[in-house]
Design a protein around this motif. Structure first.
Motif, PDB file in Angstrom:
ATOM      1  N   SER A 209      51.345  49.679  23.560  1.00 57.77           N
ATOM      2  CA  SER A 209      52.589  48.627  23.338  1.00 57.77           C
ATOM      3  C   SER A 209      53.348  49.390  22.453  1.00 57.77           C
ATOM      4  O   SER A 209      53.071  50.077  21.499  1.00 57.77           O
TER       5      SER A 209
ATOM      6  N   TRP B 248      56.105  47.977  28.061  1.00 59.50           N
ATOM      7  CA  TRP B 248      55.509  48.271  26.958  1.00 59.50           C
ATOM      8  C   TRP B 248      55.491  46.886  26.123  1.00 59.50           C
ATOM      9  O   TRP B 248      55.106  46.802  24.833  1.00 59.50           O
TER      10      TRP B 248
ATOM     11  N   SER C 153      48.981  46.316  26.232  1.00 64.86           N
ATOM     12  CA  SER C 153      50.548  46.300  27.044  1.00 64.86           C
ATOM     13  C   SER C 153      50.659  45.988  28.494  1.00 64.86           C
ATOM     14  O   SER C 153      49.621  46.055  29.177  1.00 64.86           O
TER      15      SER C 153
END
Length: 578
Positions: free
Chosen positions: A342, A417, A560
């Motif tokens: 992420s 993300w 993510s």
């Protein structure tokens, strides 16, 4: 000009259908390819171990090793062949996955074979210009291309992505402070919007606020559009006067909305290369709407001040940092795409404070109220970290976090993300949210009306109509004790078709996705052991998930959005090709 080659091009055609194999090979031979044939992925790998091919054409659905698995293996080889997928499986997500992995082309059956072969030759010559006799550095006819040369060419082609994914140098607090002076240029917010926001924090009449808003024609249009959305005006005559719009929306809310609208317009105009401005627009609007519904359902009016504003400002800190450090963000986004991390994880390694705290450091530029500082500074804390905070700070921040999550979930509006952090059932209970499904649906409906009636609403992407017959299928078993299945809603928003299943009705050779969020490690293992002979994707949030004594693929939450979707998509491909 006709382009000829300096040596015979080598192609491998992989298909379990004999007619398709021979037809493709015949077309390629007319374009000067020498073709070998393989009946499945395993046969192809044996031939690839003995010989390098300029081109590999592969079907997807085949016995032994399917085309998707073969393609993944081909992409890892150096030097790499040009890869063309030739298939009748027309699944948009599968095509997207293959192209993002690096496949050169996808051609669907039925096929124009002459055009197919000519295009394949063009792809090979574009990849390896030394094979062309018209190239400046063309080698002699039939001279072999060394592995070293081919590897160097491959590395040169991939160099751009390698540079993009390099680590970013850390940023100091002093460096962020030094950029305070240019922050206003980074996020140019209308002075009228700032004035309106300040007026709403004093004793101010609706007529005075309307007159202030009227000084900015674009802002005035936005306010009138929002006041006429079904969220604020479910029935009644259309509002055409700004003072009436102020009354309709509410004095405090109008200040938050005008400031948010001005900021959102600024980032839409900037169009940061690494950020989808339309997605941010939608996320901010939906977070604000979700905050309103959560406050109402949980009876939190006593602590509602600035919660909507904080929900919206949550996104602005990243916009500011991304504008001040564009190279850092380009590299971090590239790394997110390659590793599935992420963006928040990478930001923690680069910046001395999170993006919400960075925005507060620059708050004097926009004169944000001091009372939003504490909630803003804790907005990226985990729910377990927030449990250590005093009241009412804890409850205020939890409401903001929940608003942001519900907004994204309701609109299926995520960057790959984005970190997916599912709220524990205990948090919903503490906040007295006993019908979160209704909040999600109301947020979806009301955000659509606000976005659709806002000028330039084309910048806010609406979710396309779902083509159920072309959506990949996932077998899914919910074992979570939570009263609402957030994971199923998340998966549905990724455009998978969910097929409910359990240990008793799972088809042979199928992959099953099991939602174990909210379960302990011991209970998770107990549930997964019921599927010991099955290919399992386990979605978990317990400690020690990496030590589960069950053979399965684990998705450890929080994770993510892109990483979750990638794992699920691979599971759906296995099912499609089974």
């Amino acid at each position: 000009m006709q382009i000829t080659t300096s040596r015979t091009l080598q192609a491998l055609v992989v298909d379990d259908d004999a007619v398709a194999r021979k037809t493709v090979a015949f077309a390629l031979q007319r374009e000067d390819f020498q073709c070998d044939l393989a009946t499945d992925g395993e046969d192809a790998c044996r031939q690839l171990d003995r010989k390098h091919y300029d081109l590999v054409v592969t079907d997807l659905r085949m016995p032994n090793k399917n085309g998707h698995a073969l393609t993944v293996e081909l992409l890892a080889r150096k030097p790499r062949s040009v890869i063309v997928v030739h298939s009748c499986i027309d699944v948009p997500d599968l095509a997207r996955d293959l192209m993002l992995r690096g496949v050169d082309d996808i051609v669907y059956k039925p096929t124009n074979y002459a055009a197919f072969a000519a295009k394949a030759k063009g792809l090979v010559l574009h990849r390896q210009p030394l094979l062309r006799t018209d190239a400046p550095d063309a080698v002699e006819a039939n001279a072999p291309v060394s592995d070293a040369s081919a590897t160097a060419a491959t590395e040169q082609q991939s160099g751009e992505s390698e540079v993009a994914a390099e680590e970013c140098p850390p940023v100091s607090v002093e460096d962020i402070e030094s950029k305070r002076a240019i922050a206003a240029d980074v996020l140019p917010v209308s002075k009228v919007a700032l004035k309106v926001f300040e007026l709403t924090r004093t004793e101010c009449a609706a007529r005075e606020l309307g007159a202030a808003i009227e000084c900015d024609a674009e802002l005035a249009k936005k306010v009138l559009s929002i006041s006429n959305s079904s969220f604020y005006r479910p029935i009644g005559k259309k509002i055409t006067e700004l003072d009436k719009a102020v009354v309709q929306i509410g004095l405090r809310r109008i200040g938050e909305l005008t400031l948010a609208a001005a900021m959102l317009s600024a980032i839409t105009q900037r169009k940061l290369a690494w950020m989808n401005a339309a997605t941010i627009w939608q996320q901010c609007n939906s977070a604000g709407v979700a905050a309103e519904h959560l406050i109402k359902q949980g009876s939190h009016a006593s602590i509602r001040n600035d919660l909507v504003l904080i929900s919206i400002l949550n996104f602005m800190g990243r916009v500011v940092l991304g504008s001040l450090y564009p190279d850092h963000y380009q590299k971090m986004i590239a790394q997110c795409q390659q590793t599935g991390e992420s963006l928040r994880e990478l930001e923690q390694n680069v910046f001395p404070e999170n993006h919400a705290e960075a925005l507060l450091r620059l708050r004097n530029v926009w004169n944000f109220p001091a009372e939003i500082c504490k909630p803003m500074s804790r907005i990226l804390d985990s729910y377990s970290e927030l449990s250590q905070q005093p009241e009412p700070l804890r409850r205020r921040v939890e409401l903001v976090k929940l608003s942001v999550f519900v907004g994204k979930l309701a609109m299926s509006s995520w960057h790959s993300w984005d970190l997916v952090e599912i709220p524990p059932a205990s948090v919903l209970e503490r906040l007295r949210i006993d019908a979160i499904d209704r909040v999600i649906e109301d947020t979806n409906r009301d955000t659509q009306t606000i976005v659709d009636t806002t000028p330039n609403s084309t910048t806010a992407s609406k979710r396309p109509a779902r083509r159920t017959n072309s959506m990949p299928t996932l077998h899914y078993w919910n074992r979570s004790p939570a009263p609402f299945d957030f994971v199923a809603r998340l998966i549905d928003g990724m455009d998978f078709r969910i097929q409910p299943a359990d240990a008793s009705n799972l088809p042979m050779a199928a992959t099953i996705v099991v939602n174990c969020s909210g379960l302990s490690k011991a209970r998770t293992q107990q549930e997964l052991r019921r599927l010991m002979e099955t290919d399992i994707v386990a979605i978990v949030d317990c400690d020690g998930a990496d030590e589960l004594e069950v053979d399965c693929q684990v998705v450890q939450l929080p994770a993510s959005y892109g990483a979750i979707r990638s794992v699920l998509f691979k599971a759906s491909v296995k099912l499609e090709l089974a």
